[in-house]
Design a protein around this motif. Structure first.
Motif, PDB file in Angstrom:
ATOM      1  N   PHE A   1       5.041  21.101 -27.395  1.00  0.00           N
ATOM      2  CA  PHE A   1       4.676  22.424 -27.903  1.00  0.00           C
ATOM      3  C   PHE A   1       3.323  22.358 -28.617  1.00  0.00           C
ATOM      4  N   GLN A   2       3.174  21.340 -29.475  1.00  0.00           N
ATOM      5  CA  GLN A   2       1.921  21.200 -30.225  1.00  0.00           C
ATOM      6  C   GLN A   2       0.757  20.849 -29.296  1.00  0.00           C
TER       7      GLN A   2
ATOM      8  N   LYS B   1      -8.591  30.250 -20.885  1.00  0.00           N
ATOM      9  CA  LYS B   1      -8.111  29.646 -19.627  1.00  0.00           C
ATOM     10  C   LYS B   1      -6.924  28.728 -19.932  1.00  0.00           C
ATOM     11  N   GLU B   2      -6.028  29.245 -20.747  1.00  0.00           N
ATOM     12  CA  GLU B   2      -4.944  28.406 -21.270  1.00  0.00           C
ATOM     13  C   GLU B   2      -4.045  27.856 -20.165  1.00  0.00           C
ATOM     14  N   MET B   3      -3.637  28.711 -19.223  1.00  0.00           N
ATOM     15  CA  MET B   3      -2.679  28.278 -18.204  1.00  0.00           C
ATOM     16  C   MET B   3      -3.301  27.227 -17.301  1.00  0.00           C
TER      17      MET B   3
ATOM     18  N   GLY C   1       3.834  26.591 -26.153  1.00  0.00           N
ATOM     19  CA  GLY C   1       2.775  26.353 -27.132  1.00  0.00           C
ATOM     20  C   GLY C   1       1.488  27.067 -26.757  1.00  0.00           C
ATOM     21  N   ALA C   2       1.153  27.026 -25.459  1.00  0.00           N
ATOM     22  CA  ALA C   2      -0.071  27.694 -24.998  1.00  0.00           C
ATOM     23  C   ALA C   2       0.060  29.213 -25.135  1.00  0.00           C
ATOM     24  N   ILE C   3       1.228  29.741 -24.775  1.00  0.00           N
ATOM     25  CA  ILE C   3       1.430  31.189 -24.856  1.00  0.00           C
ATOM     26  C   ILE C   3       1.462  31.628 -26.327  1.00  0.00           C
ATOM     27  N   TRP C   4       1.934  30.745 -27.199  1.00  0.00           N
ATOM     28  CA  TRP C   4       1.951  31.036 -28.644  1.00  0.00           C
ATOM     29  C   TRP C   4       0.535  31.321 -29.130  1.00  0.00           C
TER      30      TRP C   4
END
Lengths: 219, 111
Positions: A127-128, A140-142, A202-205
């Protein structure tokens, strides 16, 4: 319309909220007479195109984030592994000094506790890692998370096959497993799925500024 | 002298479709225009990523219209070709015409 809200949520992972809404509106307008299957095909084809274009626009930048994320991830796993080793040694010491009794039942319980703690720790690390990657990915997280997964899989395969004979690969990628809880294919698959969910969560957070305004009605 | 961006085939098609549509160029109409003129229906993903890419290249501008109840309260995203876009697509078309000179292709006039 509920399906449109879900479609907007999916597309907003890859583009801004306004553009996602506009695209969903276009797909809805085109859906007249074509059915829900055409709508969802349009949504997923658009999402995959946007996802791929994130890679293609800055491949070196995305790859570098993936590599740096892997270094961070492996460092965290190393620390986690050392902590679990210390904990196990302490328990062993206590058992050796007869402070706790290691009957068969106790061993089984301790094994499951270790296994559970290990799984929670692995999910926390993932998650972190997802959060760290997303903060550096600049919208461009995904794509960055996917790059991390590709790099992680490649490196783990190499390490597993050529350095550790495959046995440590499961422990590093899936979390510590107690010898009292036999590793099964289903168990490993569930652990990998949980790691995957934790990483993207974590990325969506971090990206939640795009998805926060959604109000689902009875989903 | 500033460099004129190189356009791919589909990028040119999209720019020309937006030019033809004038003020009414948004996702649905652009897709319909391309389908009618080329006989091929572009995939939604390809169209929207191309529109985004052209906007990033500075050849298109976009604006959001008012939300409409027919689209569930979602606004249309209208596109317009700006001066740089017109210059770029005109340059690409001049290049095509120079390459066509002297060729006798069926259905292609050199007027």
């Amino acid at each position: 319309m509920r399906k449109a809200e879900i479609a907007e949520l999916i597309l907003s992972l890859f583009t801004s909220r306004d553009r996602a809404a506009s695209t969903v509106g276009d797909l809805e307008e085109n859906t007249t007479g074509r059915g829900a299957r055409w709508f969802w095909l349009g949504v997923f084809r658009t999402a995959s195109s946007l996802f791929w274009s994130s890679f293609a626009a800055e491949p070196l930048f995305i790859a570098s984030i993936g590599f740096r994320g892997l270094v961070l991830n492996l460092s965290c796993y190393l620390v986690l592994f050392i902590c679990m080793l210390v904990l196990a040694s302490v328990f062993g010491l206590f058992a050796g000094l007869h402070f706790i009794s290691l009957s068969a039942a106790n061993s089984l319980s301790l094994g499951w506790v270790f296994s559970l703690v290990g799984r929670i720790a692995v999910c926390t690390v993932q998650f972190q890692t997802g959060r760290w990657i997303a903060r550096r990915a600049r919208d461009k997280e995904m794509a960055a998370c996917a790059a991390f997964l590709i790099v992680q899989t490649m490196v783990m395969q190499i390490m597993g096959e050529f350095l550790f004979g495959g046995r440590w690969l499961g422990a590093l990628t899936s979390g510590p497993h107690s010898t009292a809880a036999p590793i099964t294919g289903a168990s490993l698959a569930i652990d990998n799925l949980m790691s995957l969910i934790a990483l993207f969560s974590g990325a969506i957070w971090v990206r939640r500024r795009f998805v926060n305004d959604f109000k689902f009605t009875g989903i | 002298m500033s460099r004129i961006p190189v356009l791919g085939e589909f990028e040119q098609i999209v720019l020309l479709a937006v030019l033809r549509l004038g003020d009414n160029a948004y996702g649905v109409t652009i897709r319909t225009e391309i389908t009618e003129c080329t006989g091929r229906e572009p995939a939604p993903g390809a169209l929207y990523t191309t529109l985004d890419r052209l906007e990033e290249k500075g050849l298109l501008t976009s604006r959001f219209g008012d939300p409409t109840p027919q689209r569930g309260g979602r606004a249309k995203r209208y596109f317009m070709v700006n001066a740089a876009g017109v210059k770029t697509v005109a340059y690409s078309q001049r290049c095509y015409r120079r390459l066509l000179e002297g060729l006798n292709l069926p259905g292609v006039s050199h007027a």
